[in-house]
Design a protein around this motif. Structure first.
Motif, PDB file in Angstrom:
ATOM      1  N   GLY A  24       0.778  -1.231   0.000  1.00 33.57           N
ATOM      2  CA  GLY A  24       0.000   0.000   0.000  1.00 33.57           C
ATOM      3  C   GLY A  24       0.804   1.273   0.000  1.00 33.57           C
ATOM      4  N   VAL A  25       2.133   1.157  -0.244  1.00 30.52           N
ATOM      5  CA  VAL A  25       2.969   2.363  -0.290  1.00 30.52           C
ATOM      6  C   VAL A  25       3.860   2.351  -1.542  1.00 30.52           C
ATOM      7  CG1 VAL A  25       2.955   2.924   2.160  1.00 30.52           C
ATOM      8  CG2 VAL A  25       4.571   1.224   1.316  1.00 30.52           C
ATOM      9  N   PRO A  26       3.317   2.043  -2.709  1.00 28.62           N
ATOM     10  CA  PRO A  26       4.155   2.034  -3.919  1.00 28.62           C
ATOM     11  C   PRO A  26       4.569   3.446  -4.307  1.00 28.62           C
ATOM     12  CG  PRO A  26       1.853   1.808  -4.529  1.00 28.62           C
ATOM     13  CD  PRO A  26       1.899   1.763  -3.021  1.00 28.62           C
ATOM     14  N   ARG A  27       5.791   3.573  -4.798  1.00 24.90           N
ATOM     15  CA  ARG A  27       6.324   4.896  -5.150  1.00 24.90           C
ATOM     16  C   ARG A  27       7.138   4.816  -6.433  1.00 24.90           C
ATOM     17  NH1 ARG A  27       8.598   7.711   0.424  1.00 24.90           N
ATOM     18  NH2 ARG A  27       6.678   7.604   1.643  1.00 24.90           N
ATOM     19  N   THR A  28       7.144   5.901  -7.180  1.00 29.44           N
ATOM     20  CA  THR A  28       7.968   5.972  -8.374  1.00 29.44           C
ATOM     21  C   THR A  28       9.282   6.701  -8.135  1.00 29.44           C
ATOM     22  OG1 THR A  28       6.730   7.943  -9.068  1.00 29.44           O
ATOM     23  CG2 THR A  28       6.021   5.850  -9.970  1.00 29.44           C
ATOM     24  N   SER A  29       9.385   7.471  -7.049  1.00 24.75           N
ATOM     25  CA  SER A  29      10.641   8.132  -6.675  1.00 24.75           C
ATOM     26  C   SER A  29      11.259   7.342  -5.528  1.00 24.75           C
ATOM     27  CB  SER A  29      10.391   9.577  -6.241  1.00 24.75           C
ATOM     28  OG  SER A  29      10.048  10.376  -7.342  1.00 24.75           O
ATOM     29  N   ASN A  30      12.520   6.947  -5.706  1.00 29.95           N
ATOM     30  CA  ASN A  30      13.076   5.970  -4.793  1.00 29.95           C
ATOM     31  C   ASN A  30      14.473   6.375  -4.311  1.00 29.95           C
ATOM     32  OD1 ASN A  30      12.830   3.598  -3.328  1.00 29.95           O
ATOM     33  ND2 ASN A  30      13.656   2.311  -4.943  1.00 29.95           N
ATOM     34  N   TYR A  31      14.893   5.753  -3.205  1.00 33.63           N
ATOM     35  CA  TYR A  31      16.221   6.013  -2.664  1.00 33.63           C
ATOM     36  C   TYR A  31      16.693   4.830  -1.837  1.00 33.63           C
ATOM     37  CZ  TYR A  31      13.542   7.411   1.544  1.00 33.63           C
ATOM     38  OH  TYR A  31      12.678   7.450   2.623  1.00 33.63           O
ATOM     39  N   PHE A  32      18.003   4.713  -1.691  1.00 32.08           N
ATOM     40  CA  PHE A  32      18.668   3.703  -0.869  1.00 32.08           C
ATOM     41  C   PHE A  32      18.965   4.346   0.483  1.00 32.08           C
ATOM     42  CE2 PHE A  32      23.122   2.224   0.237  1.00 32.08           C
ATOM     43  CZ  PHE A  32      22.720   1.068   0.884  1.00 32.08           C
ATOM     44  N   ALA A  33      18.695   3.624   1.577  1.00 28.11           N
ATOM     45  CA  ALA A  33      18.832   4.235   2.897  1.00 28.11           C
ATOM     46  C   ALA A  33      19.386   3.261   3.924  1.00 28.11           C
ATOM     47  CB  ALA A  33      17.473   4.763   3.372  1.00 28.11           C
ATOM     48  N   LEU A  34      19.961   3.835   4.979  1.00 30.85           N
ATOM     49  CA  LEU A  34      20.436   3.080   6.139  1.00 30.85           C
ATOM     50  C   LEU A  34      19.791   3.657   7.391  1.00 30.85           C
ATOM     51  CD1 LEU A  34      24.291   3.023   5.377  1.00 30.85           C
ATOM     52  CD2 LEU A  34      22.601   1.287   4.730  1.00 30.85           C
ATOM     53  N   TRP A  35      19.360   2.772   8.271  1.00 33.63           N
ATOM     54  CA  TRP A  35      18.781   3.181   9.544  1.00 33.63           C
ATOM     55  C   TRP A  35      19.715   2.759  10.668  1.00 33.63           C
ATOM     56  CZ3 TRP A  35      14.074   0.397  12.218  1.00 33.63           C
ATOM     57  CH2 TRP A  35      13.693   1.120  13.356  1.00 33.63           C
ATOM     58  N   ILE A  36      20.266   3.722  11.374  1.00 32.13           N
ATOM     59  CA  ILE A  36      21.095   3.455  12.551  1.00 32.13           C
ATOM     60  C   ILE A  36      20.274   3.859  13.761  1.00 32.13           C
ATOM     61  CG2 ILE A  36      23.275   3.935  13.730  1.00 32.13           C
ATOM     62  CD1 ILE A  36      24.420   4.759  11.004  1.00 32.13           C
ATOM     63  N   ARG A  37      19.794   2.875  14.486  1.00 29.93           N
ATOM     64  CA  ARG A  37      18.957   3.171  15.642  1.00 29.93           C
ATOM     65  C   ARG A  37      19.781   3.948  16.685  1.00 29.93           C
ATOM     66  NH1 ARG A  37      14.930  -1.552  17.276  1.00 29.93           N
ATOM     67  NH2 ARG A  37      13.821   0.314  18.004  1.00 29.93           N
ATOM     68  N   PRO A  38      19.112   4.649  17.587  1.00 33.71           N
ATOM     69  CA  PRO A  38      19.832   5.612  18.438  1.00 33.71           C
ATOM     70  C   PRO A  38      21.056   5.029  19.142  1.00 33.71           C
ATOM     71  CG  PRO A  38      17.480   5.909  18.676  1.00 33.71           C
ATOM     72  CD  PRO A  38      17.661   4.694  17.820  1.00 33.71           C
ATOM     73  N   VAL A  39      22.147   5.780  19.037  1.00 37.81           N
ATOM     74  CA  VAL A  39      23.380   5.442  19.746  1.00 37.81           C
ATOM     75  C   VAL A  39      23.591   6.479  20.843  1.00 37.81           C
ATOM     76  CG1 VAL A  39      24.448   4.261  17.796  1.00 37.81           C
ATOM     77  CG2 VAL A  39      24.739   6.737  18.036  1.00 37.81           C
ATOM     78  N   GLN A  40      24.445   6.158  21.787  1.00 42.05           N
ATOM     79  CA  GLN A  40      24.584   6.998  22.976  1.00 42.05           C
ATOM     80  C   GLN A  40      25.273   8.332  22.675  1.00 42.05           C
ATOM     81  OE1 GLN A  40      26.139   3.764  25.803  1.00 42.05           O
ATOM     82  NE2 GLN A  40      24.845   5.011  27.136  1.00 42.05           N
ATOM     83  N   ILE A  41      24.867   9.335  23.439  1.00 42.39           N
ATOM     84  CA  ILE A  41      25.473  10.657  23.342  1.00 42.39           C
ATOM     85  C   ILE A  41      26.546  10.796  24.422  1.00 42.39           C
ATOM     86  CG2 ILE A  41      23.429  11.708  22.331  1.00 42.39           C
ATOM     87  CD1 ILE A  41      22.708  12.806  25.092  1.00 42.39           C
ATOM     88  N   ALA A  42      27.385  11.811  24.253  1.00 41.89           N
ATOM     89  CA  ALA A  42      28.509  11.999  25.183  1.00 41.89           C
ATOM     90  C   ALA A  42      28.029  12.207  26.615  1.00 41.89           C
ATOM     91  CB  ALA A  42      29.365  13.175  24.725  1.00 41.89           C
ATOM     92  N   GLU A  43      26.967  12.979  26.783  1.00 44.79           N
ATOM     93  CA  GLU A  43      26.480  13.273  28.125  1.00 44.79           C
ATOM     94  C   GLU A  43      26.100  11.992  28.867  1.00 44.79           C
ATOM     95  OE1 GLU A  43      22.438  15.203  29.020  1.00 44.79           O
ATOM     96  OE2 GLU A  43      23.851  16.874  29.227  1.00 44.79           O
ATOM     97  N   GLY A  44      25.433  11.078  28.188  1.00 44.97           N
ATOM     98  CA  GLY A  44      25.051   9.820  28.808  1.00 44.97           C
ATOM     99  C   GLY A  44      26.240   8.932  29.116  1.00 44.97           C
ATOM    100  N   LEU A  45      27.195   8.879  28.193  1.00 40.61           N
ATOM    101  CA  LEU A  45      28.380   8.051  28.413  1.00 40.61           C
ATOM    102  C   LEU A  45      29.203   8.581  29.586  1.00 40.61           C
ATOM    103  CD1 LEU A  45      29.394   7.545  24.683  1.00 40.61           C
ATOM    104  CD2 LEU A  45      28.658   5.744  26.254  1.00 40.61           C
ATOM    105  N   ARG A  46      29.323   9.904  29.691  1.00 41.57           N
ATOM    106  CA  ARG A  46      30.091  10.486  30.802  1.00 41.57           C
ATOM    107  C   ARG A  46      29.456  10.152  32.150  1.00 41.57           C
ATOM    108  NH1 ARG A  46      30.453  15.153  27.224  1.00 41.57           N
ATOM    109  NH2 ARG A  46      28.716  16.114  28.355  1.00 41.57           N
ATOM    110  N   LYS A  47      28.126  10.146  32.202  1.00 38.03           N
ATOM    111  CA  LYS A  47      27.441   9.856  33.460  1.00 38.03           C
ATOM    112  C   LYS A  47      27.587   8.393  33.859  1.00 38.03           C
ATOM    113  CE  LYS A  47      23.893  13.452  33.063  1.00 38.03           C
ATOM    114  NZ  LYS A  47      22.438  13.715  32.851  1.00 38.03           N
ATOM    115  N   GLN A  48      27.652   7.505  32.875  1.00 43.11           N
ATOM    116  CA  GLN A  48      27.723   6.073  33.170  1.00 43.11           C
ATOM    117  C   GLN A  48      29.131   5.594  33.494  1.00 43.11           C
ATOM    118  OE1 GLN A  48      25.214   3.429  30.459  1.00 43.11           O
ATOM    119  NE2 GLN A  48      25.133   5.363  29.340  1.00 43.11           N
ATOM    120  N   TYR A  49      30.123   6.167  32.809  1.00 46.23           N
ATOM    121  CA  TYR A  49      31.482   5.635  32.916  1.00 46.23           C
ATOM    122  C   TYR A  49      32.468   6.752  33.253  1.00 46.23           C
ATOM    123  CZ  TYR A  49      29.011   2.133  30.185  1.00 46.23           C
ATOM    124  OH  TYR A  49      28.085   1.220  29.739  1.00 46.23           O
TER     125      TYR A  49
END
Length: 548
Positions: free
Chosen positions: A356-381
């Motif tokens: 139900g989502v056919p398209r004529t304009s297309n693209y190749f993509a990569l999904w990188i699910r959320p990775v940690q930010i510096a603030e979080g890493l500093r608090k943990q380690y």
């Protein structure tokens, strides 16, 4: 590829129940779609508009079924929204399903539907709007009469319009920015990739566009774009010839207007790697989506080769792919990392592709699910107290480098055989229900095919590893890409500076993890940390300034 081999046996067993599917019937004149004699025939082209109009019908007869499913797919998606009223197609479609008919209110309809266990829904995408109706055969006549009223004599009640438009406004103003950074980055990528075209805005519209929509706009849009001339009928299950005849007669009573459907917006061509970072308060990580234009769709036979390469990098939410293995399994950076060669609808909650989502304009993509930010890493380690940038820079380098390696070096024969075997079994799981089978058959017509899944399987059967590697070299590259990153406001500027300067981005491990790393991972990390991204521009945007 040992992980992939472990998937194949259980998948083959699961797919066996889907292997013998009934043949679909196309009662209008179909395009020629026979499987090519060689792996890749002459490049195929098809005008999707030819799949729509009076008499265009797809049938999937299932005499043993106890259900009837029927669909109406209109060649009218969000790209048909008038300038300044972005979101109008979505509003119109929602109001058709959320306002009842001139003879029954929405509340009355819902009261009737509950004991029937019947349901109906609508999905609006860039180029099509699809209504889906499903009911037990014993209740078909009563259910159909209600649905007929919704489609042919919609109420378009003022109070329902106010409710629908309020929910829509809330989504474009608040929900998209707050509910899922992953979905946010995905929609932001399309905004960047198609900026300046009718493909740019979300189907739900823009903030200003939704504010400008009136009930009169909705009624006019219904009469102009939801007509008998731009619709495809689909019906599946245990239905009678009389029912199909009635359905066709009623669809012929839709508005008579011949709509002028605009051409689909073409993607912008990135100049180098162009990055937009969206900063927001209290983001727990960096959600990344990358994409680059790709000139082929399911219409092309070469698409089969890219399906194998895509599966090798990583099918949606599957844990055997190269990206998942390198980023999650080996380095525990996030929940998953995947590759796409077409739009994947509702990816946040769907394990398998939706039709139900056919398209004529297309693209190749990569999904990188959320990775940690510096603030979080500093608090943990404590040992990471001096880092200024989290894992996003390293993860982006790693993912793009994997694509680069595939383009340069290709797949081995063993990798190809295992991936193709998996894919041919896995694809059968796409159509486990009548509704999904019907949906994919209707999508096939959009692309000028009879049965996309069967035709791709035939192409996969005769595919070679050379076909895959040559097609990847032809259509994929990593020097020119768009990247969108949704991250915390504490991370945005340091990350932007690191990307602009292309500074080394060593992976930040805790001491405990670092001690157990294999030597080959350490060596690869050092290479990834200085991998040269062809960064040409980096912009930081406040979250409140998106999708206006």
């Amino acid at each position: 590829m040992k992980k992939l081999a472990a998937y194949i046996v259980p998948l083959a067993l699961a797919a066996a129940s889907c292997a013998k599917q009934p043949q679909a019937t196309q009662t209008s004149t179909p395009p020629a779609t026979s499987a090519p004699a060689s792996t890749f025939s002459t490049p195929r082209t098809f005008d999707a508009n030819l799949a729509f109009g009076p008499g265009k019908t797809v049938e999937l007869q299932r005499p043993e079924s106890n259900k009837v499913t029927f669909k109406l797919m209109f060649k009218n998606g969000s790209m048909s929204d008038p300038a300044g009223k972005e979101g109008l197609t979505f509003t119109t479609a929602q109001l058709l399903t959320e306002s009842g008919s001139q003879t029954m209110t929405l509340a009355q309809i819902k009261d009737k539907l509950y004991p029937m266990a019947a349901q109906y829904s609508v999905n609006v995408d860039k180029e099509v709007t699809t209504f889906t109706f499903s009911v037990h055969q014993d209740f078909l006549e009563e259910f159909y009469q209600m649905m007929r009223g919704i489609l042919l004599t919609p109420a378009f009640a003022e109070e329902d319009f106010k409710r629908v438009i309020s929910n829509q406004q809330n989504y474009v103003d608040q929900v998209i920015r707050a509910s899922s950074d992953e979905e946010y980055s995905k929609k932001a990528l399309e905004d960047l990739l198609f900026r300046g075209t009718n493909y740019q805005h979300k189907p739900e519209g823009t903030s200003a566009g939704v504010k400008s929509i009136t009930l009169e706009d909705v009624t006019n849009h219904y009469r102009t774009f939801f007509t008998r001339h731009n619709v495809m009928i689909g019906v599946a299950g245990n239905y009678s010839p009389e029912f199909l005849s009635q359905l066709k007669q009623d669809v012929a009573q839709l508005p008579e207007t011949e709509p002028t459907i605009p051409a689909a917006g073409r993607p912008n061509q990135p100049n180098g790697v162009q990055v937009e970072i969206i900063k927001k308060s209290d983001a727990l990580g960096s959600a990344i989506f990358t994409g680059t234009p790709m000139p082929i769709t399911r219409t092309a036979d070469e698409f089969a080769a890219l399906m194998v390469a895509n599966s090798y990098l990583g099918e949606h939410r599957k844990s055997y792919g190269k990206l998942y293995d390198k980023i999650r399994s080996t380095r525990s950076m996030n929940y998953g990392d995947y590759s796409y060669i077409e739009w994947y609808d509702n990816g946040g909650s769907s394990m398998l592709p939706n039709p139900g989502v056919p398209r004529t304009s297309n693209y190749f993509a990569l999904w990188i699910r959320p990775v940690q930010i510096a603030e979080g890493l500093r608090k943990q380690y404590p040992e990471l107290k001096d880092i200024t940038v989290g894992h996003a820079h390293f993860a982006l380098r790693l993912a793009i480098r994997e694509v680069d390696n595939l383009v340069r070096n290709g797949m081995t024969q063993e990798e190809f055989e295992l991936t193709r075997k998996f894919l041919r079994s896995y694809m059968k799981l796409y159509i486990q229900t009548e509704e999904k089978q019907l949906g994919f058959l209707m999508d096939s017509q959009f692309y000028g095919r009879q049965d996309y899944l069967q035709e791709m399987d035939a192409l996969l059967e005769k595919l070679t590893v050379e076909d895959v590697n040559n097609t990847v070299k032809k259509y994929w590259q990593v020097n020119n890409m768009f990247v969108t990153i949704v991250t915390d406001d504490s991370e945005a500027e340091p990350l932007a500076e690191a990307l602009r300067e292309n500074t080394p981005s060593p992976m930040s491990y805790s001491n405990l993890v670092k001690e157990g790393l294999p030597a080959e991972v350490v060596a690869e990390d050092n290479t990834i940390a200085t991998y040269d991204l062809n960064i040409k521009s980096v912009k930081v945007i406040d979250s409140q300034d998106t999708f206006k």
